[in-house]
Design a protein around this motif. Structure first.
Motif, mmCIF file in Angstrom:
data_model
loop_
_atom_site.group_PDB
_atom_site.id
_atom_site.type_symbol
_atom_site.label_atom_id
_atom_site.label_comp_id
_atom_site.label_asym_id
_atom_site.label_seq_id
_atom_site.Cartn_x
_atom_site.Cartn_y
_atom_site.Cartn_z
ATOM 1 N N GLU A 1 -1.316 1.768 -11.481
ATOM 2 C CA GLU A 1 -0.162 1.264 -12.268
ATOM 3 C C GLU A 1 0.299 0.018 -11.577
ATOM 4 N N ARG A 2 0.563 -0.113 -10.200
ATOM 5 C CA ARG A 2 1.051 -1.280 -9.581
ATOM 6 C C ARG A 2 0.172 -2.261 -10.018
ATOM 7 N N TRP A 3 -1.040 -2.240 -9.924
ATOM 8 C CA TRP A 3 -2.265 -3.320 -9.898
ATOM 9 C C TRP A 3 -2.307 -3.536 -11.512
ATOM 10 N N VAL A 4 -2.215 -2.744 -12.417
ATOM 11 C CA VAL A 4 -1.936 -3.187 -13.669
ATOM 12 C C VAL A 4 -1.000 -4.148 -13.768
ATOM 13 N N CYS B 1 -9.945 -0.394 -8.257
ATOM 14 C CA CYS B 1 -9.658 1.151 -8.144
ATOM 15 C C CYS B 1 -9.009 1.477 -6.784
ATOM 16 N N VAL B 2 -8.175 2.265 -6.796
ATOM 17 C CA VAL B 2 -7.493 2.943 -5.776
ATOM 18 C C VAL B 2 -8.586 4.040 -4.872
ATOM 19 N N LEU B 3 -8.637 3.685 -3.557
ATOM 20 C CA LEU B 3 -9.397 4.848 -2.906
ATOM 21 C C LEU B 3 -8.638 6.276 -2.924
ATOM 22 N N SER B 4 -7.558 6.169 -2.091
ATOM 23 C CA SER B 4 -6.950 7.381 -1.856
ATOM 24 C C SER B 4 -5.446 7.042 -2.589
ATOM 25 N N GLU B 5 -5.305 7.693 -4.065
ATOM 26 C CA GLU B 5 -3.878 7.449 -4.508
ATOM 27 C C GLU B 5 -2.870 8.201 -3.791
ATOM 28 N N THR B 6 -1.997 7.720 -3.084
ATOM 29 C CA THR B 6 -1.073 8.195 -2.218
ATOM 30 C C THR B 6 -0.017 9.003 -3.163
ATOM 31 N N SER B 7 0.282 8.505 -4.511
ATOM 32 C CA SER B 7 1.317 9.312 -5.219
ATOM 33 C C SER B 7 0.707 10.576 -5.724
ATOM 34 N N SER C 1 -1.408 -1.628 7.739
ATOM 35 C CA SER C 1 -1.429 -1.314 8.903
ATOM 36 C C SER C 1 -0.528 0.285 9.223
ATOM 37 N N GLN C 2 0.154 0.388 8.040
ATOM 38 C CA GLN C 2 1.182 1.781 8.383
ATOM 39 C C GLN C 2 0.759 3.043 7.991
ATOM 40 N N LYS C 3 -0.473 3.252 7.833
ATOM 41 C CA LYS C 3 -1.087 4.486 7.469
ATOM 42 C C LYS C 3 -2.262 4.982 8.585
ATOM 43 N N ALA C 4 -3.377 5.232 8.307
ATOM 44 C CA ALA C 4 -4.316 5.553 9.086
ATOM 45 C C ALA C 4 -4.594 4.494 10.364
ATOM 46 N N SER D 1 2.978 -6.479 3.786
ATOM 47 C CA SER D 1 2.646 -5.234 3.484
ATOM 48 C C SER D 1 1.173 -5.108 2.721
ATOM 49 N N GLY D 2 0.833 -3.987 2.156
ATOM 50 C CA GLY D 2 -0.727 -4.058 1.595
ATOM 51 C C GLY D 2 -0.556 -4.640 0.294
ATOM 52 N N THR D 3 0.805 -4.580 -0.507
ATOM 53 C CA THR D 3 1.069 -5.418 -1.579
ATOM 54 C C THR D 3 0.857 -6.845 -1.567
ATOM 55 N N GLY D 4 1.301 -7.264 -0.499
ATOM 56 C CA GLY D 4 1.028 -8.999 -0.227
ATOM 57 C C GLY D 4 -0.276 -9.271 -0.066
ATOM 58 N N VAL E 1 -11.041 -2.766 -4.149
ATOM 59 C CA VAL E 1 -10.571 -1.475 -3.776
ATOM 60 C C VAL E 1 -9.204 -1.388 -2.871
ATOM 61 N N ASP E 2 -8.392 -0.729 -3.289
ATOM 62 C CA ASP E 2 -7.041 -0.769 -2.563
ATOM 63 C C ASP E 2 -7.365 0.674 -1.651
ATOM 64 N N ALA E 3 -7.263 0.150 -0.430
ATOM 65 C CA ALA E 3 -7.526 1.231 0.598
ATOM 66 C C ALA E 3 -6.298 1.477 1.467
ATOM 67 N N VAL E 4 -5.445 1.204 0.991
ATOM 68 C CA VAL E 4 -4.041 1.011 1.667
ATOM 69 C C VAL E 4 -3.919 2.181 2.563
ATOM 70 N N SER E 5 -3.895 3.683 1.856
ATOM 71 C CA SER E 5 -3.868 4.848 2.580
ATOM 72 C C SER E 5 -5.106 5.574 2.916
ATOM 73 N N GLY E 6 -6.453 4.842 2.392
ATOM 74 C CA GLY E 6 -7.699 5.449 2.718
ATOM 75 C C GLY E 6 -8.180 4.822 3.834
HETATM 76 N N1 PLP Z 1 -1.502 1.300 -2.333
HETATM 77 C C1 PLP Z 1 -1.462 2.316 -1.978
HETATM 78 C C2 PLP Z 1 -2.782 3.400 -1.886
HETATM 79 C C3 PLP Z 1 -0.555 2.732 -1.327
HETATM 80 O O1 PLP Z 1 -0.412 4.103 -0.710
HETATM 81 C C4 PLP Z 1 0.600 1.816 -0.909
HETATM 82 C C5 PLP Z 1 1.548 1.948 -0.149
HETATM 83 O O2 PLP Z 1 2.148 3.188 -0.031
HETATM 84 C C6 PLP Z 1 0.391 0.536 -1.292
HETATM 85 C C7 PLP Z 1 -0.730 0.167 -2.244
HETATM 86 C C8 PLP Z 1 1.361 -0.489 -1.068
HETATM 87 O O3 PLP Z 1 1.384 -0.841 0.068
HETATM 88 P P1 PLP Z 1 2.727 -1.591 0.587
HETATM 89 O O4 PLP Z 1 3.804 -0.654 0.558
HETATM 90 O O5 PLP Z 1 2.114 -1.676 2.204
HETATM 91 O O6 PLP Z 1 3.009 -2.719 0.010
#
Ligand code: PLP
Length: 385
Positions: free
Chosen positions: A91-94, A135-141, A187-190, A62-65, A162-167
């Motif tokens: 917070e996760r990347w910290v 930095c996160v592009l789209s902070e999904t939370s 893969s699991q967003k846009a 997943s993106g975290t990996g 840049v974390d662009a997982v959801s962006g």
């Molecule tokens: N970064 C962002 C902005 C996310 O939205 C997510 C997942 O929702 C992640 C990282 C983590 O990705 P994953 O759940 O694919 O490991």
């Protein structure tokens, strides 16, 4: 009444039927010209979506990996790294940086607030030992989208990650034009594909950092991935999730058929309509009301209504899966995902269901007030004739 299941979460997201069908095809061997052809096309289309000529690697993770891989490939224990934290993923990347022995300098903002790029530049200027900024592009939370063009400008003297997982695929991200060294996505967003693939793009400058980095790594080693991709036919060092890559191939071709810029413009409208719908039914948005917020719309649950219960009622009574708030916002906000395979009627149906769910929870709402506001966004654009 029977309800159709509708997935309106910000990941995983629904996938087009053609992408589902591709997952049912026979598995092909991964060290063959047939797989090489698919993998090459996937890589080329990924480059279009990442807007880069840099190397891109695809992992069974997943993106975290893929993000963990970036940390292992870029840094050595003790390296100083600036991380913007304005939500769950910052917070996760910290936490991840600290887990790998990095000296993390955290630039924290309240959830829902955007990163201030002047403060980013100032933090870097006062600490010249900092090697990278994340930095996160789209902070999904929170639904908030950070200004990555400005972030890349503020961080031009260090590695920009840049974390662009959801962006990626719904927010503007001009990797090469803006000078972003490393972009991580999933893969699991846009990208309209099931969960399970993580991606990373690697600039020349990031390759130089990789050469110096002493962090232990194996599975995610970029050098191994590059060597395997340069073989004929192109491949991955380890067994790839063949079916997911075949599904991604279809999804990316659909995005190219729509036109990538058109897909981005569609997401602007979806976000605008979702925000109009939420405001139209009298609720308060969480985070800025901006066209940049194309991936997720977050809103406060109204006074006296538990956000978690609202999400549950929308699902149980209407079959629509929206998302609860995460971490500190759990129960306080709810989130509507619209990154990926979504159209006008997904938004309109979801707004309609939220109105009905609020009514059923005893919160006063004028039915149709949000729906009408969302419809008017599409009507102005000509999407609904
Ligand atoms: N970064 C962002 C902005 C996310 O939205 C997510 C997942 O929702 C992640 C990282 C983590 O990705 P994953 O759940 O694919 O490991």
């Amino acid at each position: 009444m029977m309800n159709k299941y509708r997935l309106m979460s910000p990941g995983p997201t629904p996938i087009p039927p053609e992408v589902s069908a591709a997952g049912a095809l026979p598995i092909i061997h991964h060290r063959t010209p047939e797989f090489g052809e698919v993998f090459t096309r996937v890589n080329e289309n990924l480059k279009r979506v990442f807007m880069t000529d840099n190397d891109i690697f695809t992992y069974a993770a997943s993106g975290t990996g893929a993000f963990e891989g970036a940390v292992q490939n870029l840094f050595s224990p003790g390296d100083r790294v600036l991380v913007v934290n304005n939500g769950n993923f910052g917070e996760r990347w910290v936490k991840m940086g600290r887990a790998f022995g990095l000296e993390v300098i955290e630039l924290a903002y309240d959830w829902g607030q955007k990163a201030d790029n002047d403060e980013v530049a100032e933090a870097l200027a006062t600490d010249p030992e900092i090697k990278a900024a994340i930095c996160v592009l789209s902070e999904t939370s929170t639904g908030t989208v950070n200004d990555i063009e400005g972030f890349a400008r503020a961080t031009e003297n260090v590695l920009t990650v840049v974390d662009a997982v959801s962006g990626l695929g719904c927010c503007e991200l001009r990797t090469d034009d803006w000078g972003v060294d490393v972009v991580v996505a999933g893969s699991q967003k846009a990208l309209m594909t099931p969960p399970g693939l993580g991606f990373v793009s690697v600039s020349e400058r990031a390759w130089r950092a990789h050469e110096e980095s002493r962090m232990p790594r194996f599975y995610f080693d970029w050098t191994a991935a590059k060597k395997a991709y340069e073989k004929t036919p192109p491949q991955t060092p380890w067994t790839p999730p063949v079916s997911l890559i075949m599904q991604l191939d279809i999804a990316l071709r659909q995005i190219m058929d729509e036109g990538f810029e058109n897909a981005l413009a569609r997401h602007v409208l979806l976000g605008r309509a979702a925000r109009a719908g939420v405001k139209g039914m009298g609720l308060r948005l969480f985070g800025p009301d901006e066209d940049m917020n194309t991936a997720v719309t977050a809103a406060w649950a109204p006074e006296g209504v538990d956000g978690k219960q609202l999400v549950r009622v929308v699902f149980e009574e209407h079959g629509i899966q929206i998302a609860n708030g995460q971490g500190q916002m759990s129960g306080k906000i709810f989130r509507i995902g619209h990154c990926g395979y979504f159209d006008a009627y997904d938004i309109i149906s979801t707004i309609a269901a939220i109105e009905l769910a609020l009514e059923s929870l005893g919160h006063p709402v004028e039915l149709g007030s949000g729906v009408g506001a969302a419809q008017r966004v599409f009507s102005k654009s000509g999407v609904t004739a």
